[in-house]
Design a protein around this motif. Sequence first.
Motif, PDB file in Angstrom:
ATOM      1  N   THR A 197       2.352  -2.565  10.357  1.00 40.56           N
ATOM      2  CA  THR A 197       1.530  -2.659   9.525  1.00 40.56           C
ATOM      3  C   THR A 197       0.589  -3.102  10.403  1.00 40.56           C
ATOM      4  OG1 THR A 197       2.756  -4.876  10.039  1.00 40.56           O
ATOM      5  CG2 THR A 197       4.822  -3.567   9.122  1.00 40.56           C
ATOM      6  N   LYS A 198      -0.119  -3.351   8.458  1.00 40.40           N
ATOM      7  CA  LYS A 198      -1.546  -3.540   8.686  1.00 40.40           C
ATOM      8  C   LYS A 198      -1.577  -4.900   9.368  1.00 40.40           C
ATOM      9  CE  LYS A 198      -4.013  -0.388   5.614  1.00 40.40           C
ATOM     10  NZ  LYS A 198      -4.171   0.457   5.876  1.00 40.40           N
TER      11      LYS A 198
ATOM     12  N   SER B 291      -5.446   9.377  10.783  1.00 35.68           N
ATOM     13  CA  SER B 291      -4.320   9.061   9.954  1.00 35.68           C
ATOM     14  C   SER B 291      -3.764   9.955   9.877  1.00 35.68           C
ATOM     15  CB  SER B 291      -5.923   9.079   8.696  1.00 35.68           C
ATOM     16  OG  SER B 291      -5.072   8.799   7.557  1.00 35.68           O
TER      17      SER B 291
ATOM     18  N   ASP C   9      -4.574  -5.653  18.246  1.00 37.46           N
ATOM     19  CA  ASP C   9      -4.165  -4.513  17.264  1.00 37.46           C
ATOM     20  C   ASP C   9      -5.777  -3.722  16.632  1.00 37.46           C
ATOM     21  OD1 ASP C   9      -4.574  -8.181  16.350  1.00 37.46           O
ATOM     22  OD2 ASP C   9      -2.762  -7.046  16.788  1.00 37.46           O
TER      23      ASP C   9
END
Lengths: 113, 113
Positions: A38-39, B39, B105
């Motif tokens: 998830t972001k 993406s 992250d």
Amino acid sequence: DAGVTQTPRHEVAEKGQTIILKCEPVSGHNDLFWYRQTKIQGLELLSYFRSKSLMEDGGAFKDRFKAEMLNSSFSTLKIQPTEPKDSAVYLCASSRTGKDTQYFGPGTRLLVL
Amino acid sequence: SQLAEENSWALSVHEGESVTVNCSYKTSITALQWYRQKSGKGPAQLILIRSNEREKRNGRLRATLDTSSQSSSLSITATRCEDTAVYFCATDAGGTNTGKLTFGDGTVLTVKP
């Protein structure tokens, strides 16, 4: 060699439903990983198998998430019951063993309404 | 707390320029890996650099590792629009046999024409 395959690529579920995601690792690989992406949280490990044995089951995900690996070429991730907060991309990866390169599948994008 | 983290959330460069993504980690490691995620796809490994290596190259990519400061960098020269992606560093758990990786992250890199 074929890479890691995941099905379905997209899934839409109603809250409370059960969904099963599938993964086929690279042939000959011994380690298999399920991640949620998830972001906000980034990549989170859900489950880790070595030679079909469960090595790690992500603590925060134990209650509604269950990964299985019944044979060396197939794994499933069941989410039961689904909640809207489960909306994420679920990635499967495999590696030969040890601290080797992880090969990722394209992921399953899950939307829970 | 993050066991591996990139130091910039987002970077933007123009085609042809060079760019460096930095990563810091907090545990002893056997190796550090750099992954790229475009993406709609799963992450793909770019470079694996072992704890006894200081530098590793792969075409236009160069990774460095400084175990004393527990940091690594990934440099891309002559960037192209297709280098636009999220870049992750990932560390293993040194001293163990687990294949589990901890991912940072990610740094979003945008390469503009």
